[in-house]
Design a protein around this motif. Structure first.
Motif, PDB file in Angstrom:
ATOM      1  N   LEU A 140      15.013 -43.836  -7.556  1.00  0.00           N
ATOM      2  CA  LEU A 140      13.655 -44.284  -7.249  1.00  0.00           C
ATOM      3  C   LEU A 140      13.663 -45.802  -7.104  1.00  0.00           C
ATOM      4  N   SER A 141      13.105 -46.280  -6.001  1.00  0.00           N
ATOM      5  CA  SER A 141      13.034 -47.733  -5.765  1.00  0.00           C
ATOM      6  C   SER A 141      11.646 -48.106  -5.287  1.00  0.00           C
ATOM      7  N   LEU A 142      11.051 -49.068  -5.945  1.00  0.00           N
ATOM      8  CA  LEU A 142       9.791 -49.647  -5.498  1.00  0.00           C
ATOM      9  C   LEU A 142      10.067 -51.096  -5.118  1.00  0.00           C
ATOM     10  N   ARG A 143       9.660 -51.467  -3.916  1.00  0.00           N
ATOM     11  CA  ARG A 143       9.885 -52.831  -3.448  1.00  0.00           C
ATOM     12  C   ARG A 143       8.564 -53.446  -3.011  1.00  0.00           C
ATOM     13  N   ASP A 144       8.094 -54.415  -3.783  1.00  0.00           N
ATOM     14  CA  ASP A 144       6.885 -55.180  -3.462  1.00  0.00           C
ATOM     15  C   ASP A 144       5.708 -54.262  -3.113  1.00  0.00           C
ATOM     16  N   VAL A 145       5.513 -53.228  -3.944  1.00  0.00           N
ATOM     17  CA  VAL A 145       4.470 -52.232  -3.658  1.00  0.00           C
ATOM     18  C   VAL A 145       3.089 -52.811  -3.936  1.00  0.00           C
ATOM     19  N   ARG A 146       2.222 -52.666  -2.958  1.00  0.00           N
ATOM     20  CA  ARG A 146       0.835 -53.111  -3.067  1.00  0.00           C
ATOM     21  C   ARG A 146      -0.086 -51.925  -2.806  1.00  0.00           C
ATOM     22  N   ASP A 198     -13.530 -50.570  -0.973  1.00  0.00           N
ATOM     23  CA  ASP A 198     -14.069 -51.923  -0.997  1.00  0.00           C
ATOM     24  C   ASP A 198     -13.064 -52.981  -0.551  1.00  0.00           C
ATOM     25  N   GLY A 199     -11.846 -52.533  -0.147  1.00  0.00           N
ATOM     26  CA  GLY A 199     -10.857 -53.468   0.361  1.00  0.00           C
ATOM     27  C   GLY A 199     -10.110 -54.260  -0.689  1.00  0.00           C
ATOM     28  N   ARG A 200     -10.359 -53.975  -1.974  1.00  0.00           N
ATOM     29  CA  ARG A 200      -9.684 -54.728  -3.042  1.00  0.00           C
ATOM     30  C   ARG A 200      -8.237 -54.285  -3.184  1.00  0.00           C
ATOM     31  N   GLU A 201      -7.333 -55.240  -3.327  1.00  0.00           N
ATOM     32  CA  GLU A 201      -5.957 -54.928  -3.687  1.00  0.00           C
ATOM     33  C   GLU A 201      -5.895 -54.870  -5.205  1.00  0.00           C
ATOM     34  N   ILE A 202      -5.423 -53.737  -5.755  1.00  0.00           N
ATOM     35  CA  ILE A 202      -5.446 -53.561  -7.204  1.00  0.00           C
ATOM     36  C   ILE A 202      -4.048 -53.584  -7.827  1.00  0.00           C
ATOM     37  N   VAL A 203      -3.009 -53.426  -7.012  1.00  0.00           N
ATOM     38  CA  VAL A 203      -1.629 -53.589  -7.481  1.00  0.00           C
ATOM     39  C   VAL A 203      -0.967 -54.580  -6.548  1.00  0.00           C
ATOM     40  N   HIS A 204      -0.358 -55.619  -7.139  1.00  0.00           N
ATOM     41  CA  HIS A 204       0.110 -56.761  -6.362  1.00  0.00           C
ATOM     42  C   HIS A 204       1.630 -56.920  -6.450  1.00  0.00           C
ATOM     43  N   GLY A 205       2.361 -56.163  -5.648  1.00  0.00           N
ATOM     44  CA  GLY A 205       3.787 -56.407  -5.486  1.00  0.00           C
ATOM     45  C   GLY A 205       4.675 -55.959  -6.633  1.00  0.00           C
ATOM     46  N   VAL A 206       4.620 -54.674  -6.985  1.00  0.00           N
ATOM     47  CA  VAL A 206       5.469 -54.127  -8.053  1.00  0.00           C
ATOM     48  C   VAL A 206       6.829 -53.731  -7.482  1.00  0.00           C
ATOM     49  N   SER A 207       7.898 -54.132  -8.175  1.00  0.00           N
ATOM     50  CA  SER A 207       9.256 -53.779  -7.758  1.00  0.00           C
ATOM     51  C   SER A 207      10.075 -53.365  -8.972  1.00  0.00           C
ATOM     52  N   PHE A 208      10.819 -52.272  -8.830  1.00  0.00           N
ATOM     53  CA  PHE A 208      11.851 -51.911  -9.801  1.00  0.00           C
ATOM     54  C   PHE A 208      12.735 -50.833  -9.197  1.00  0.00           C
ATOM     55  N   ALA A 214       1.321 -43.507  -7.128  1.00  0.00           N
ATOM     56  CA  ALA A 214       1.811 -43.818  -5.780  1.00  0.00           C
ATOM     57  C   ALA A 214       3.222 -43.283  -5.596  1.00  0.00           C
ATOM     58  N   ALA A 215       4.075 -43.454  -6.617  1.00  0.00           N
ATOM     59  CA  ALA A 215       5.450 -42.949  -6.534  1.00  0.00           C
ATOM     60  C   ALA A 215       5.483 -41.432  -6.468  1.00  0.00           C
ATOM     61  N   LEU A 216       4.474 -40.780  -7.045  1.00  0.00           N
ATOM     62  CA  LEU A 216       4.389 -39.316  -7.023  1.00  0.00           C
ATOM     63  C   LEU A 216       3.677 -38.790  -5.780  1.00  0.00           C
ATOM     64  N   ILE A 233       8.247 -47.412  -1.135  1.00  0.00           N
ATOM     65  CA  ILE A 233       8.676 -46.572  -2.246  1.00  0.00           C
ATOM     66  C   ILE A 233       9.700 -45.591  -1.689  1.00  0.00           C
ATOM     67  N   GLU A 234      10.896 -45.584  -2.274  1.00  0.00           N
ATOM     68  CA  GLU A 234      11.956 -44.690  -1.805  1.00  0.00           C
ATOM     69  C   GLU A 234      12.415 -43.773  -2.931  1.00  0.00           C
ATOM     70  N   ILE A 235      12.620 -42.518  -2.608  1.00  0.00           N
ATOM     71  CA  ILE A 235      13.221 -41.544  -3.512  1.00  0.00           C
ATOM     72  C   ILE A 235      14.539 -41.106  -2.887  1.00  0.00           C
ATOM     73  N   HIS A 236      15.637 -41.393  -3.584  1.00  0.00           N
ATOM     74  CA  HIS A 236      16.975 -41.113  -3.048  1.00  0.00           C
ATOM     75  C   HIS A 236      17.145 -41.695  -1.655  1.00  0.00           C
ATOM     76  N   GLY A 237      16.635 -42.911  -1.455  1.00  0.00           N
ATOM     77  CA  GLY A 237      16.843 -43.619  -0.203  1.00  0.00           C
ATOM     78  C   GLY A 237      15.901 -43.242   0.919  1.00  0.00           C
ATOM     79  N   THR A 238      15.013 -42.282   0.689  1.00  0.00           N
ATOM     80  CA  THR A 238      14.060 -41.870   1.712  1.00  0.00           C
ATOM     81  C   THR A 238      12.690 -42.472   1.419  1.00  0.00           C
ATOM     82  N   ASP A 239      12.133 -43.178   2.389  1.00  0.00           N
ATOM     83  CA  ASP A 239      10.810 -43.767   2.238  1.00  0.00           C
ATOM     84  C   ASP A 239       9.780 -42.644   2.169  1.00  0.00           C
ATOM     85  N   ILE A 240       8.987 -42.617   1.102  1.00  0.00           N
ATOM     86  CA  ILE A 240       8.052 -41.501   0.933  1.00  0.00           C
ATOM     87  C   ILE A 240       6.957 -41.516   1.992  1.00  0.00           C
TER      88      ILE A 240
END
Length: 299
Positions: free
Chosen positions: A29-35, A41-51, A75-77, A91-98
Protein backbone atom coordinates in the motif's frame (compact mmCIF):
# COMPACT_ATOMS: atom_id res chain seq x y z
CA UNK A 1 -4.79 -22.46 18.87
CA UNK A 2 -6.02 -22.65 15.31
CA UNK A 3 -3.62 -21.69 12.57
CA UNK A 4 -4.68 -19.35 9.80
CA UNK A 5 -4.08 -20.70 6.36
CA UNK A 6 -1.88 -18.75 3.98
CA UNK A 7 -3.30 -20.59 0.97
CA UNK A 8 -5.59 -18.63 -1.32
CA UNK A 9 -8.22 -19.78 -3.72
CA UNK A 10 -8.22 -18.32 -7.22
CA UNK A 11 -9.59 -14.81 -7.21
CA UNK A 12 -8.82 -11.34 -8.36
CA UNK A 13 -6.06 -9.86 -6.26
CA UNK A 14 -3.36 -7.37 -7.11
CA UNK A 15 0.37 -7.80 -7.35
CA UNK A 16 0.65 -11.54 -6.71
CA UNK A 17 -0.71 -14.86 -7.83
CA UNK A 18 -2.85 -17.13 -5.67
CA UNK A 19 -0.78 -18.54 -2.83
CA UNK A 20 2.32 -16.57 -3.81
CA UNK A 21 4.31 -15.29 -0.82
CA UNK A 22 4.51 -11.49 -0.65
CA UNK A 23 7.80 -9.84 -1.57
CA UNK A 24 8.91 -8.22 1.73
CA UNK A 25 10.47 -5.33 -0.18
CA UNK A 26 7.51 -4.56 -2.41
CA UNK A 27 4.94 -2.07 -1.06
CA UNK A 28 1.45 -3.46 -0.58
CA UNK A 29 0.00 0.00 0.00
CA UNK A 30 1.39 3.39 -1.01
CA UNK A 31 -0.10 6.82 -0.47
CA UNK A 32 1.66 9.70 -2.19
CA UNK A 33 0.65 13.29 -1.39
CA UNK A 34 -3.01 12.26 -1.02
CA UNK A 35 -5.46 15.14 -0.82
CA UNK A 36 -9.15 14.71 -0.06
CA UNK A 37 -11.84 17.35 -0.52
CA UNK A 38 -15.47 17.76 0.40
CA UNK A 39 -17.11 18.49 -2.93
CA UNK A 40 -20.19 19.93 -1.21
CA UNK A 41 -18.30 23.05 -0.13
CA UNK A 42 -14.95 22.72 -1.92
CA UNK A 43 -12.93 22.42 1.30
CA UNK A 44 -9.76 20.34 1.25
CA UNK A 45 -9.82 18.29 4.46
CA UNK A 46 -6.72 16.10 4.01
CA UNK A 47 -3.56 17.86 2.88
CA UNK A 48 -0.91 15.65 1.30
CA UNK A 49 -0.66 12.39 3.27
CA UNK A 50 2.14 10.01 2.23
CA UNK A 51 3.31 6.66 3.56
CA UNK A 52 4.38 3.24 2.29
CA UNK A 53 3.41 -0.12 3.80
CA UNK A 54 5.36 -3.33 3.10
CA UNK A 55 4.41 -6.92 4.06
CA UNK A 56 4.46 -7.62 7.79
CA UNK A 57 4.92 -3.98 8.74
CA UNK A 58 2.64 -1.82 10.87
CA UNK A 59 2.04 1.88 10.28
CA UNK A 60 0.22 3.85 12.97
CA UNK A 61 -1.82 6.98 12.37
CA UNK A 62 -2.56 9.08 15.43
CA UNK A 63 -4.21 12.40 16.11
CA UNK A 64 -7.23 14.02 17.67
CA UNK A 65 -10.79 13.50 16.42
CA UNK A 66 -11.29 15.27 13.11
CA UNK A 67 -7.60 15.16 12.20
CA UNK A 68 -8.25 13.18 8.99
CA UNK A 69 -7.15 9.70 10.15
CA UNK A 70 -10.32 7.81 9.29
CA UNK A 71 -11.11 9.64 6.04
CA UNK A 72 -7.58 8.87 4.80
CA UNK A 73 -8.10 5.16 5.49
CA UNK A 74 -11.52 5.20 3.87
CA UNK A 75 -9.90 6.63 0.77
CA UNK A 76 -7.43 3.73 0.73
CA UNK A 77 -10.38 1.33 1.07
CA UNK A 78 -12.32 3.03 -1.73
CA UNK A 79 -15.26 3.78 0.58
CA UNK A 80 -15.25 7.55 0.93
CA UNK A 81 -18.59 9.02 2.03
CA UNK A 82 -20.75 10.86 -0.48
CA UNK A 83 -19.36 14.23 -1.60
CA UNK A 84 -15.80 13.32 -0.59
CA UNK A 85 -13.21 12.72 -3.30
CA UNK A 86 -9.48 12.19 -3.67
CA UNK A 87 -8.48 15.38 -5.45
CA UNK A 88 -4.72 15.02 -5.48
CA UNK A 89 -1.90 12.50 -5.21
CA UNK A 90 -2.27 8.76 -5.65
CA UNK A 91 -3.13 5.60 -3.73
CA UNK A 92 -1.66 2.31 -4.96
CA UNK A 93 -2.33 -1.25 -3.83
CA UNK A 94 0.37 -3.64 -5.03
CA UNK A 95 1.47 -1.02 -7.55
CA UNK A 96 -1.98 -0.48 -9.06
CA UNK A 97 -3.52 2.98 -8.78
CA UNK A 98 -6.94 2.49 -7.19
CA UNK A 99 -8.32 5.27 -9.40
CA UNK A 100 -8.11 2.72 -12.23
CA UNK A 101 -10.26 0.13 -10.45
CA UNK A 102 -13.80 -0.50 -11.61
CA UNK A 103 -16.55 -1.18 -9.03
CA UNK A 104 -16.37 -4.89 -9.92
CA UNK A 105 -12.62 -5.00 -9.29
CA UNK A 106 -13.08 -3.18 -5.99
CA UNK A 107 -15.66 -5.74 -4.92
CA UNK A 108 -13.21 -8.53 -5.70
CA UNK A 109 -10.39 -6.70 -3.97
CA UNK A 110 -12.15 -6.14 -0.65
CA UNK A 111 -11.45 -8.98 1.72
CA UNK A 112 -9.00 -10.77 -0.55
CA UNK A 113 -6.31 -8.08 -0.66
CA UNK A 114 -7.42 -5.33 1.72
CA UNK A 115 -9.80 -5.48 4.66
CA UNK A 116 -10.75 -3.39 7.68
CA UNK A 117 -11.95 -3.50 11.27
CA UNK A 118 -13.75 -0.48 12.67
CA UNK A 119 -14.81 0.85 16.04
CA UNK A 120 -18.19 -0.27 17.45
CA UNK A 121 -18.37 -3.78 15.97
CA UNK A 122 -22.07 -4.13 16.77
CA UNK A 123 -22.79 -1.55 14.05
CA UNK A 124 -21.22 -3.82 11.43
CA UNK A 125 -22.96 -7.06 12.43
CA UNK A 126 -26.54 -8.00 11.59
CA UNK A 127 -28.38 -8.38 14.92
CA UNK A 128 -30.81 -10.93 13.48
CA UNK A 129 -28.20 -13.44 12.21
CA UNK A 130 -25.85 -15.58 14.36
CA UNK A 131 -22.31 -14.19 14.27
CA UNK A 132 -20.81 -17.44 13.00
CA UNK A 133 -23.12 -17.47 10.01
CA UNK A 134 -21.99 -13.94 9.17
CA UNK A 135 -18.33 -14.99 9.21
CA UNK A 136 -19.18 -18.11 7.18
CA UNK A 137 -20.91 -15.96 4.56
CA UNK A 138 -17.71 -13.96 4.04
CA UNK A 139 -15.78 -17.22 3.62
CA UNK A 140 -18.36 -18.67 1.25
CA UNK A 141 -18.43 -15.60 -1.00
CA UNK A 142 -14.74 -14.68 -0.97
CA UNK A 143 -13.18 -18.15 -0.81
CA UNK A 144 -15.84 -19.90 -2.91
CA UNK A 145 -16.40 -22.68 -0.41
CA UNK A 146 -19.55 -24.74 0.06
CA UNK A 147 -21.77 -24.12 3.07
CA UNK A 148 -20.33 -26.97 5.13
CA UNK A 149 -16.73 -26.05 4.43
CA UNK A 150 -17.49 -22.37 5.07
CA UNK A 151 -18.99 -23.24 8.46
CA UNK A 152 -15.94 -25.29 9.44
CA UNK A 153 -13.64 -22.49 8.33
CA UNK A 154 -15.68 -19.92 10.27
CA UNK A 155 -15.37 -21.97 13.47
CA UNK A 156 -11.62 -22.25 12.85
CA UNK A 157 -11.42 -18.47 12.46
CA UNK A 158 -13.35 -17.89 15.68
CA UNK A 159 -10.85 -20.12 17.46
CA UNK A 160 -7.97 -18.30 15.79
CA UNK A 161 -9.13 -14.99 17.28
CA UNK A 162 -9.04 -16.59 20.74
CA UNK A 163 -12.78 -17.08 21.29
CA UNK A 164 -13.41 -19.89 23.73
CA UNK A 165 -16.06 -22.48 22.80
CA UNK A 166 -16.05 -21.34 19.19
CA UNK A 167 -18.72 -23.87 18.24
CA UNK A 168 -21.06 -22.31 20.79
CA UNK A 169 -20.17 -18.74 19.80
CA UNK A 170 -20.87 -19.61 16.15
CA UNK A 171 -24.60 -19.90 16.91
CA UNK A 172 -24.90 -16.86 19.16
CA UNK A 173 -26.37 -13.49 18.21
CA UNK A 174 -24.51 -10.18 18.58
CA UNK A 175 -26.54 -9.12 21.63
CA UNK A 176 -25.37 -12.23 23.46
CA UNK A 177 -21.68 -11.33 23.21
CA UNK A 178 -19.51 -8.77 25.00
CA UNK A 179 -17.80 -5.88 23.22
CA UNK A 180 -14.47 -7.69 23.22
CA UNK A 181 -16.04 -10.84 21.80
CA UNK A 182 -17.79 -8.84 19.07
CA UNK A 183 -14.51 -7.18 18.12
CA UNK A 184 -12.91 -10.61 17.78
CA UNK A 185 -15.80 -11.74 15.56
CA UNK A 186 -15.30 -8.68 13.36
CA UNK A 187 -11.57 -9.43 13.10
CA UNK A 188 -12.41 -13.03 12.17
CA UNK A 189 -14.64 -11.77 9.36
CA UNK A 190 -12.00 -9.27 8.23
CA UNK A 191 -9.25 -11.90 7.94
CA UNK A 192 -11.51 -14.64 6.55
CA UNK A 193 -10.13 -14.31 3.02
CA UNK A 194 -6.47 -13.91 4.10
CA UNK A 195 -6.03 -10.25 3.11
CA UNK A 196 -2.56 -8.80 2.58
CA UNK A 197 -3.54 -5.53 4.30
CA UNK A 198 -5.71 -4.95 7.37
CA UNK A 199 -6.78 -1.48 8.44
CA UNK A 200 -7.73 -1.35 12.13
CA UNK A 201 -9.53 1.96 12.66
CA UNK A 202 -9.90 2.66 16.39
CA UNK A 203 -10.52 -1.07 16.79
CA UNK A 204 -9.82 -1.04 20.55
CA UNK A 205 -11.18 2.38 21.55
CA UNK A 206 -14.44 1.20 23.13
CA UNK A 207 -12.86 -1.72 25.01
CA UNK A 208 -11.61 -1.87 28.56
CA UNK A 209 -7.86 -1.95 29.12
CA UNK A 210 -7.57 -5.72 29.58
CA UNK A 211 -9.59 -6.56 26.46
CA UNK A 212 -7.73 -3.88 24.50
CA UNK A 213 -4.42 -5.53 25.36
CA UNK A 214 -5.76 -8.90 24.21
CA UNK A 215 -6.91 -7.47 20.86
CA UNK A 216 -3.53 -5.79 20.32
CA UNK A 217 -1.77 -9.08 21.09
CA UNK A 218 -4.07 -10.78 18.59
CA UNK A 219 -3.21 -8.28 15.84
CA UNK A 220 0.51 -8.68 16.56
CA UNK A 221 0.10 -12.46 16.40
CA UNK A 222 -1.70 -12.26 13.04
CA UNK A 223 1.06 -10.07 11.68
CA UNK A 224 3.77 -12.50 12.79
CA UNK A 225 2.07 -15.65 11.55
CA UNK A 226 0.64 -14.47 8.25
CA UNK A 227 2.88 -11.57 7.14
CA UNK A 228 -0.18 -9.35 6.95
CA UNK A 229 0.56 -5.62 6.86
CA UNK A 230 -1.38 -3.38 9.24
CA UNK A 231 -2.52 0.21 9.38
CA UNK A 232 -3.50 1.03 12.96
CA UNK A 233 -5.56 4.17 13.45
CA UNK A 234 -5.76 5.43 17.01
CA UNK A 235 -5.81 8.49 19.21
CA UNK A 236 -3.88 6.45 21.80
CA UNK A 237 -0.10 6.64 21.57
CA UNK A 238 0.27 3.68 23.92
CA UNK A 239 -1.45 1.48 21.32
CA UNK A 240 0.90 2.75 18.62
CA UNK A 241 3.95 2.30 20.85
CA UNK A 242 3.05 -1.33 21.44
CA UNK A 243 2.32 -2.35 17.87
CA UNK A 244 3.68 -0.03 15.18
CA UNK A 245 6.98 0.21 13.27
CA UNK A 246 6.38 3.79 12.19
CA UNK A 247 3.85 6.46 12.97
CA UNK A 248 2.18 9.43 11.32
CA UNK A 249 0.90 12.19 13.58
CA UNK A 250 -2.02 14.08 12.00
CA UNK A 251 -3.59 17.37 12.94
CA UNK A 252 -6.28 19.23 11.02
CA UNK A 253 -5.80 17.07 7.94
CA UNK A 254 -2.04 17.43 7.82
CA UNK A 255 0.82 15.09 8.76
CA UNK A 256 2.84 17.12 11.25
CA UNK A 257 5.32 14.34 12.07
CA UNK A 258 6.24 11.00 10.47
CA UNK A 259 8.99 8.57 11.32
CA UNK A 260 10.02 5.35 13.09
CA UNK A 261 7.93 4.87 16.22
CA UNK A 262 10.94 4.85 18.55
CA UNK A 263 12.25 8.16 17.20
CA UNK A 264 8.88 9.90 17.19
CA UNK A 265 7.98 8.83 20.74
CA UNK A 266 11.44 9.33 22.24
CA UNK A 267 12.42 12.52 20.42
CA UNK A 268 9.31 14.22 18.99
CA UNK A 269 10.14 17.18 16.78
CA UNK A 270 6.74 18.84 16.47
CA UNK A 271 5.12 20.64 19.38
CA UNK A 272 1.79 18.87 18.78
CA UNK A 273 3.47 15.46 19.06
CA UNK A 274 5.18 16.63 22.23
CA UNK A 275 1.77 17.64 23.62
CA UNK A 276 0.24 14.26 22.75
CA UNK A 277 3.06 12.42 24.49
CA UNK A 278 2.82 14.63 27.58
CA UNK A 279 -0.93 13.90 27.79
CA UNK A 280 -0.37 10.16 27.44
CA UNK A 281 2.32 9.80 30.08
CA UNK A 282 -0.28 9.32 32.78
CA UNK A 283 -1.65 6.30 30.89
CA UNK A 284 1.63 4.42 31.15
CA UNK A 285 3.07 5.07 27.70
CA UNK A 286 6.60 4.90 29.12
CA UNK A 287 6.29 1.16 29.81
CA UNK A 288 6.17 0.51 26.05
CA UNK A 289 9.23 2.62 25.25
CA UNK A 290 12.66 1.03 25.09
CA UNK A 291 15.03 3.29 27.06
CA UNK A 292 18.00 1.67 25.29
CA UNK A 293 16.80 2.87 21.88
CA UNK A 294 18.95 5.65 20.46
CA UNK A 295 16.63 7.94 18.52
CA UNK A 296 19.53 9.02 16.29
CA UNK A 297 19.76 5.49 14.88
CA UNK A 298 16.21 5.76 13.52
CA UNK A 299 16.22 9.40 12.51
Amino acid sequence: MATLSTNRVPGETLGHGPGAPPDPRSPVLSLRDVRISDQADGREIVHGVSFTLTPGKVVGIVGESGSGKTITCRAALGILPAHFEVTGGSIEIHGTDIAELSPARWTALHGLTISAVFQDPASYLNPSIPVGAQVAEVVRVKKRLGRGAARRRAVELLRAVHLREADLVYGQYPHELSGGMLQRVLIAAAIAADPRILIADEATTALDVTVQAEILDLLADLRERTGMALVVVSHDLAVVAQLCDEVLVMRQGEVVEHGPTGRVLHAPRHEYTQLLIAEHERYGLEKFLDPKLDPKEEA
